[in-house]
Scaffold this motif. Sequence first.
Motif, PDB file in Angstrom:
ATOM      1  N   SER A 104       0.824  -1.149  -0.095  1.00 25.37           N
ATOM      2  CA  SER A 104      -0.020   0.037  -0.074  1.00 25.37           C
ATOM      3  C   SER A 104       0.783   1.306   0.137  1.00 25.37           C
ATOM      4  O   SER A 104       0.560   2.300  -0.785  1.00 25.37           O
ATOM      5  CB  SER A 104      -1.106  -0.146   1.119  1.00 25.37           C
ATOM      6  OG  SER A 104      -1.989  -1.028   1.150  1.00 25.37           O
ATOM      7  N   ILE A 105       1.928   1.204   0.802  1.00 19.77           N
ATOM      8  CA  ILE A 105       2.948   2.411   0.614  1.00 19.77           C
ATOM      9  C   ILE A 105       3.496   2.520  -0.571  1.00 19.77           C
ATOM     10  O   ILE A 105       3.591   3.732  -1.176  1.00 19.77           O
ATOM     11  CB  ILE A 105       3.987   2.251   1.731  1.00 19.77           C
ATOM     12  CG1 ILE A 105       3.542   2.445   3.384  1.00 19.77           C
ATOM     13  CG2 ILE A 105       5.207   3.226   1.483  1.00 19.77           C
ATOM     14  CD1 ILE A 105       4.307   1.927   4.164  1.00 19.77           C
ATOM     15  N   ASP A 153       2.112   1.687  -3.464  1.00 16.91           N
ATOM     16  CA  ASP A 153       0.989   2.116  -4.210  1.00 16.91           C
ATOM     17  C   ASP A 153       0.909   3.585  -4.179  1.00 16.91           C
ATOM     18  O   ASP A 153       0.469   4.259  -5.159  1.00 16.91           O
ATOM     19  CB  ASP A 153      -0.306   1.653  -3.933  1.00 16.91           C
ATOM     20  CG  ASP A 153      -0.327  -0.127  -4.517  1.00 16.91           C
ATOM     21  OD1 ASP A 153       0.382  -0.196  -5.309  1.00 16.91           O
ATOM     22  OD2 ASP A 153      -1.112  -0.614  -4.147  1.00 16.91           O
ATOM     23  N   GLU A 154       0.702   4.105  -3.074  1.00 18.12           N
ATOM     24  CA  GLU A 154       0.430   5.373  -2.665  1.00 18.12           C
ATOM     25  C   GLU A 154       1.771   6.365  -2.878  1.00 18.12           C
ATOM     26  O   GLU A 154       1.520   7.566  -3.547  1.00 18.12           O
ATOM     27  CB  GLU A 154       0.340   5.839  -1.334  1.00 18.12           C
ATOM     28  CG  GLU A 154      -0.988   5.151  -0.763  1.00 18.12           C
ATOM     29  CD  GLU A 154      -2.005   5.726  -1.428  1.00 18.12           C
ATOM     30  OE1 GLU A 154      -2.309   6.938  -1.589  1.00 18.12           O
ATOM     31  OE2 GLU A 154      -3.142   5.058  -1.622  1.00 18.12           O
ATOM     32  N   ALA A 199       1.021   6.752  -6.786  1.00 20.48           N
ATOM     33  CA  ALA A 199      -0.213   7.370  -7.015  1.00 20.48           C
ATOM     34  C   ALA A 199       0.039   8.966  -6.758  1.00 20.48           C
ATOM     35  O   ALA A 199      -0.396   9.790  -7.555  1.00 20.48           O
ATOM     36  CB  ALA A 199      -1.132   7.309  -5.945  1.00 20.48           C
ATOM     37  N   LEU A 200       1.003   9.424  -5.840  1.00 17.47           N
ATOM     38  CA  LEU A 200       1.423  10.746  -5.712  1.00 17.47           C
ATOM     39  C   LEU A 200       2.578  11.162  -6.661  1.00 17.47           C
ATOM     40  O   LEU A 200       3.291  12.270  -6.587  1.00 17.47           O
ATOM     41  CB  LEU A 200       2.010  10.750  -4.322  1.00 17.47           C
ATOM     42  CG  LEU A 200       1.025  10.758  -3.058  1.00 17.47           C
ATOM     43  CD1 LEU A 200       1.524  10.474  -1.712  1.00 17.47           C
ATOM     44  CD2 LEU A 200       0.220  12.259  -3.215  1.00 17.47           C
ATOM     45  N   PRO A 219      -0.908  13.943   0.446  1.00 15.10           N
ATOM     46  CA  PRO A 219      -0.372  12.614   0.972  1.00 15.10           C
ATOM     47  C   PRO A 219      -1.036  11.782   2.281  1.00 15.10           C
ATOM     48  O   PRO A 219      -0.579  10.958   2.974  1.00 15.10           O
ATOM     49  CB  PRO A 219       1.147  13.024   1.616  1.00 15.10           C
ATOM     50  CG  PRO A 219       1.011  14.505   2.218  1.00 15.10           C
ATOM     51  CD  PRO A 219       0.072  15.064   1.280  1.00 15.10           C
ATOM     52  N   ARG A 279      -3.539   9.584   2.341  1.00 15.70           N
ATOM     53  CA  ARG A 279      -3.808   8.193   2.577  1.00 15.70           C
ATOM     54  C   ARG A 279      -2.225   7.725   2.759  1.00 15.70           C
ATOM     55  O   ARG A 279      -2.171   6.698   3.549  1.00 15.70           O
ATOM     56  CB  ARG A 279      -4.197   7.806   0.985  1.00 15.70           C
ATOM     57  CG  ARG A 279      -4.307   6.409   0.808  1.00 15.70           C
ATOM     58  CD  ARG A 279      -5.405   5.688   1.567  1.00 15.70           C
ATOM     59  NE  ARG A 279      -5.341   4.163   1.710  1.00 15.70           N
ATOM     60  CZ  ARG A 279      -5.219   3.311   2.604  1.00 15.70           C
ATOM     61  NH1 ARG A 279      -5.438   3.948   4.001  1.00 15.70           N
ATOM     62  NH2 ARG A 279      -5.276   2.203   2.530  1.00 15.70           N
ATOM     63  N   LEU A 280      -1.431   8.159   2.028  1.00 16.64           N
ATOM     64  CA  LEU A 280       0.210   7.616   2.394  1.00 16.64           C
ATOM     65  C   LEU A 280       0.578   7.929   3.948  1.00 16.64           C
ATOM     66  O   LEU A 280       0.928   6.676   4.611  1.00 16.64           O
ATOM     67  CB  LEU A 280       1.140   8.682   1.571  1.00 16.64           C
ATOM     68  CG  LEU A 280       2.646   7.901   2.074  1.00 16.64           C
ATOM     69  CD1 LEU A 280       2.906   6.725   1.650  1.00 16.64           C
ATOM     70  CD2 LEU A 280       3.525   8.867   1.275  1.00 16.64           C
ATOM     71  N   VAL A 326      -1.148   5.138   5.966  1.00 21.80           N
ATOM     72  CA  VAL A 326      -0.758   3.760   5.666  1.00 21.80           C
ATOM     73  C   VAL A 326       0.596   3.672   6.551  1.00 21.80           C
ATOM     74  O   VAL A 326       0.897   2.593   7.307  1.00 21.80           O
ATOM     75  CB  VAL A 326      -0.612   3.356   4.217  1.00 21.80           C
ATOM     76  CG1 VAL A 326       0.125   2.142   4.040  1.00 21.80           C
ATOM     77  CG2 VAL A 326      -1.812   3.343   3.540  1.00 21.80           C
TER      78      VAL A 326
END
Length: 111
Positions: free
Chosen positions: A11-12, A14-15, A18-19, A88, A90-91, A94
Amino acid sequence: MSAAVHQLLLSIEDELKALEWWQCEPPAVSALQSTQPFCLDTLSLPQWLQFVLLPRLHQMLQAGQPLPNRIAVYPMATECFKGVDENPARLLEVIAQLDEALTGLPVEREA
Protein backbone atom coordinates in the motif's frame (compact mmCIF):
# COMPACT_ATOMS: atom_id res chain seq x y z
CA MET A 1 1.16 -10.25 11.28
CA SER A 2 3.56 -10.75 8.38
CA ALA A 3 0.73 -10.86 5.84
CA ALA A 4 -0.67 -7.60 7.22
CA VAL A 5 2.75 -5.94 7.15
CA HIS A 6 3.34 -7.18 3.60
CA GLN A 7 0.03 -5.64 2.52
CA LEU A 8 0.91 -2.35 4.20
CA LEU A 9 4.25 -2.27 2.37
CA LEU A 10 2.43 -2.78 -0.93
CA SER A 11 0.00 0.00 0.00
CA ILE A 12 2.87 2.39 0.72
CA GLU A 13 4.32 1.56 -2.70
CA ASP A 14 0.93 2.16 -4.33
CA GLU A 15 0.56 5.52 -2.58
CA LEU A 16 4.06 6.64 -3.57
CA LYS A 17 3.17 5.81 -7.18
CA ALA A 18 -0.22 7.56 -6.97
CA LEU A 19 1.52 10.70 -5.70
CA GLU A 20 4.11 10.33 -8.50
CA TRP A 21 6.88 10.12 -5.89
CA TRP A 22 8.02 6.66 -7.06
CA GLN A 23 11.36 6.75 -8.90
CA CYS A 24 12.45 4.40 -11.65
CA GLU A 25 16.13 5.11 -11.11
CA PRO A 26 17.71 4.36 -7.72
CA PRO A 27 19.82 7.02 -6.03
CA ALA A 28 23.60 6.75 -5.98
CA VAL A 29 24.97 3.98 -3.78
CA SER A 30 26.68 6.63 -1.64
CA ALA A 31 23.28 8.21 -0.88
CA LEU A 32 22.05 4.89 0.50
CA GLN A 33 25.05 4.58 2.81
CA SER A 34 24.11 7.59 4.95
CA THR A 35 24.39 7.09 8.69
CA GLN A 36 21.73 9.73 9.44
CA PRO A 37 18.23 8.63 10.50
CA PHE A 38 16.01 8.31 7.43
CA CYS A 39 19.11 9.19 5.32
CA LEU A 40 17.98 12.79 5.76
CA ASP A 41 21.26 14.16 4.50
CA THR A 42 21.12 12.29 1.18
CA LEU A 43 17.52 11.23 0.40
CA SER A 44 14.01 12.65 0.49
CA LEU A 45 11.60 10.74 2.71
CA PRO A 46 9.80 9.19 -0.31
CA GLN A 47 13.21 7.99 -1.57
CA TRP A 48 14.04 6.55 1.85
CA LEU A 49 10.71 4.73 1.94
CA GLN A 50 11.22 3.31 -1.56
CA PHE A 51 14.91 2.45 -1.46
CA VAL A 52 15.58 1.70 2.21
CA LEU A 53 12.52 0.88 4.33
CA LEU A 54 10.41 -1.09 1.84
CA PRO A 55 13.26 -3.32 0.57
CA ARG A 56 14.58 -3.91 4.09
CA LEU A 57 11.19 -4.94 5.49
CA HIS A 58 10.39 -7.09 2.43
CA GLN A 59 13.74 -8.84 2.85
CA MET A 60 13.11 -9.44 6.55
CA LEU A 61 9.66 -10.88 5.78
CA GLN A 62 11.02 -13.18 3.08
CA ALA A 63 13.84 -14.40 5.34
CA GLY A 64 11.46 -14.98 8.25
CA GLN A 65 13.46 -12.56 10.40
CA PRO A 66 11.86 -10.72 13.31
CA LEU A 67 10.51 -7.34 12.27
CA PRO A 68 11.47 -4.18 14.14
CA ASN A 69 9.18 -3.39 17.04
CA ARG A 70 10.51 0.09 17.71
CA ILE A 71 9.70 2.25 14.73
CA ALA A 72 8.25 5.72 14.32
CA VAL A 73 8.05 6.70 10.67
CA TYR A 74 4.70 8.51 10.97
CA PRO A 75 5.96 11.51 13.00
CA MET A 76 8.81 12.03 10.53
CA ALA A 77 6.46 11.68 7.55
CA THR A 78 3.98 14.24 8.90
CA GLU A 79 6.84 16.71 9.35
CA CYS A 80 8.41 16.04 5.94
CA PHE A 81 5.14 16.24 4.03
CA LYS A 82 3.97 19.56 5.50
CA GLY A 83 3.41 22.08 2.76
CA VAL A 84 3.71 19.69 -0.20
CA ASP A 85 1.37 20.39 -3.10
CA GLU A 86 0.17 16.79 -3.34
CA ASN A 87 -2.21 15.41 -0.72
CA PRO A 88 -0.31 12.66 1.12
CA ALA A 89 -3.16 11.91 3.59
CA ARG A 90 -3.61 8.30 2.43
CA LEU A 91 0.14 7.67 2.47
CA LEU A 92 0.37 9.10 5.99
CA GLU A 93 -2.47 6.83 7.13
CA VAL A 94 -0.78 3.72 5.74
CA ILE A 95 2.52 4.73 7.38
CA ALA A 96 0.66 5.16 10.70
CA GLN A 97 -0.86 1.70 10.26
CA LEU A 98 2.61 0.24 9.59
CA ASP A 99 3.99 1.86 12.74
CA GLU A 100 1.05 0.42 14.70
CA ALA A 101 1.42 -3.05 13.18
CA LEU A 102 5.12 -3.20 14.05
CA THR A 103 5.01 -1.62 17.51
CA GLY A 104 1.61 -2.86 18.69
CA LEU A 105 0.94 0.68 19.93
CA PRO A 106 -1.56 3.26 18.67
CA VAL A 107 -0.17 6.20 16.70
CA GLU A 108 -1.46 9.64 17.59
CA ARG A 109 -2.50 11.11 14.27
CA GLU A 110 -2.37 14.79 13.50
CA ALA A 111 -5.70 16.54 13.10
